[in-house]
Design a protein around this motif. Structure first.
Motif, mmCIF file in Angstrom:
data_model
loop_
_atom_site.group_PDB
_atom_site.id
_atom_site.type_symbol
_atom_site.label_atom_id
_atom_site.label_comp_id
_atom_site.label_asym_id
_atom_site.label_seq_id
_atom_site.Cartn_x
_atom_site.Cartn_y
_atom_site.Cartn_z
ATOM 1 N N SER A 1 0.633 -1.363 0.000
ATOM 2 C CA SER A 1 -0.029 0.077 0.049
ATOM 3 C C SER A 1 1.002 1.292 -0.089
ATOM 4 C CB SER A 1 -0.849 -0.204 1.254
ATOM 5 O OG SER A 1 -0.125 0.102 2.566
ATOM 6 N N VAL B 1 1.781 3.057 2.652
ATOM 7 C CA VAL B 1 1.501 3.718 3.909
ATOM 8 C C VAL B 1 1.456 3.110 5.154
ATOM 9 C CG1 VAL B 1 -0.094 5.367 2.159
ATOM 10 C CG2 VAL B 1 -0.962 3.265 3.630
ATOM 11 N N ARG C 1 3.233 2.510 8.220
ATOM 12 C CA ARG C 1 4.467 3.221 9.169
ATOM 13 C C ARG C 1 5.007 2.025 10.088
ATOM 14 N NH1 ARG C 1 2.101 6.981 11.551
ATOM 15 N NH2 ARG C 1 2.796 8.738 10.321
ATOM 16 N N ARG D 1 -0.403 3.919 10.016
ATOM 17 C CA ARG D 1 -0.385 4.312 8.772
ATOM 18 C C ARG D 1 0.173 5.668 8.778
ATOM 19 N NH1 ARG D 1 -5.059 2.160 4.938
ATOM 20 N NH2 ARG D 1 -4.512 4.001 3.857
ATOM 21 N N THR D 2 0.988 5.939 7.580
ATOM 22 C CA THR D 2 1.596 7.301 7.462
ATOM 23 C C THR D 2 0.529 8.455 7.241
ATOM 24 O OG1 THR D 2 1.974 6.871 5.186
ATOM 25 C CG2 THR D 2 3.719 6.402 6.698
ATOM 26 N N ASP D 3 -0.612 8.059 6.507
ATOM 27 C CA ASP D 3 -1.630 8.979 6.071
ATOM 28 C C ASP D 3 -2.741 9.096 7.324
ATOM 29 O OD1 ASP D 3 -2.738 6.337 5.974
ATOM 30 O OD2 ASP D 3 -3.563 6.718 3.953
ATOM 31 N N ARG D 4 -2.334 8.614 8.402
ATOM 32 C CA ARG D 4 -3.462 8.907 9.667
ATOM 33 C C ARG D 4 -2.792 9.129 10.900
ATOM 34 N NH1 ARG D 4 -7.273 3.274 9.092
ATOM 35 N NH2 ARG D 4 -8.087 3.809 6.761
ATOM 36 N N GLU D 5 -3.410 9.981 11.715
ATOM 37 C CA GLU D 5 -2.586 10.562 12.859
ATOM 38 C C GLU D 5 -2.531 9.644 14.078
ATOM 39 O OE1 GLU D 5 -3.302 14.368 15.891
ATOM 40 O OE2 GLU D 5 -4.871 13.914 14.443
#
Length: 290
Positions: A87, A89, A91, A129-133
């Motif tokens: 994906s 994303v 982390r 995930r890198t796109d979630r805080e």
């Protein structure tokens, strides 16, 4: 009748070529993956493999059916992690077990190490995930997922590796929650009530299927050419070689020929010979007749 025709047409449309060049269709599923599956079950399996980019020949996916139960689709190990990494994303991911110590203190421990005086309560996993805080943290209750046999006792995998199994359940559920688009509708072996360990050896289309090999071994055992105890295939290999077949490179279409030959084969019976001792007078009398 109309439904049957529609299903047949849908099966033809569901055929597709995998990255490895193998063709996945109703025939290959029936021959190599799940001989007892219905057309509807095969169709759903084909569509899922196509949509998710799964290759059942390298054990990305299994279609498993026991008796009259509906067939189950099980995703192979590491597929979830591979899709998560693919994906771009992911982390980090970490997972472990939940235990209670002798003082009833609940501990989440990474990995699968449990002390003898601790009680296994469940498993946990955390995915970021890198796109979630914030990361997703998920726990599962051991008693809800312990795989059991018909008599109510734990099956072999859950009896021998309970910590590993419950950790994998937590990992699967957390990854599915973190990556719904990539993993929606996919379930791994540890989440299902599967008593037998799934095979991991890749399948080779065109070669004899596992089901065919099992049938050959069973018949060869009846003919005293193979023993399930010591797994010695020497005599069976000799039998195949003598008839112009290579047991280890047996083709799918050759199996029926081998089975027909085995059906006709009669094992050589061991005969005990007893030496007859003759006295000198009898021997002289016999010699005089020559």
């Amino acid at each position: 009748m109309a439904n049957s025709v529609a299903t047949t047409n849908a099966l033809q449309l569901a055929e597709f070529t995998l990255e490895g060049g193998q063709v996945l269709n109703a025939t290959t599923v029936k021959n190599y993956i799940c001989p007892d599956a219905t057309q509807q079950e095969i169709l759903y399996f084909l569509e899922l493999c196509k949509a998710q980019g799964l290759n059942p020949f390298i054990r990305d996916a299994y279609l498993v059916k026991y008796g009259s139960q509906s067939a189950q689709i099980i995703i192979g190990k590491d597929v979830f992690i591979k899709k998560a990494y693919a994906s771009g994303v992911l982390r980090y991911m970490k997972a472990g077990i939940v235990v209670a110590d002798k003082d009833r203190k609940i501990i989440e421990r990474e990995g699968t190490i449990k002390l003898d005086d601790e009680v296994l309560l469940g498993g946990w996993c955390e995915v970021s995930r890198t796109d979630r805080e914030f990361p997703i943290h998920h726990t599962v209750n051991y008693k809800e997922y312990e795989g059991k046999k018909k008599d109510g006792t734990p099956n072999s995998m859950w009896a021998s590796k309970p910590c590993t199994m419950i950790r994998k359940v937590a990992q699967s559920q957390c990854l599915r929650e973190a990556f719904p688009d990539e993993l929606r509708g996919l379930y791994q072996e540890e989440e299902m009530q599967i008593e037998k360990k799934l095979p991991e050896k890749p399948l080779e289309p065109g070669m004899a299927s596992p089901q065919q090999k099992n049938k050959i071994m069973a018949l060869a055992a009846q003919k005293k050419l193979f023993s399930f105890e010591d797994k010695d295939i020497t005599e069976l290999e000799k039998f195949c070689d003598s008839n112009g077949y290579n047991l280890k490179e047996l083709k799918f279409e050759e199996v029926d020929e081998i089975i027909a030959l085995l059906d006709k084969y009669e094992p050589v019976q061991d005969v005990e010979y007893q030496e007859v001792k003759e006295d000198d007078q009898q021997l002289e009398g016999q010699q005089s007749l020559l």
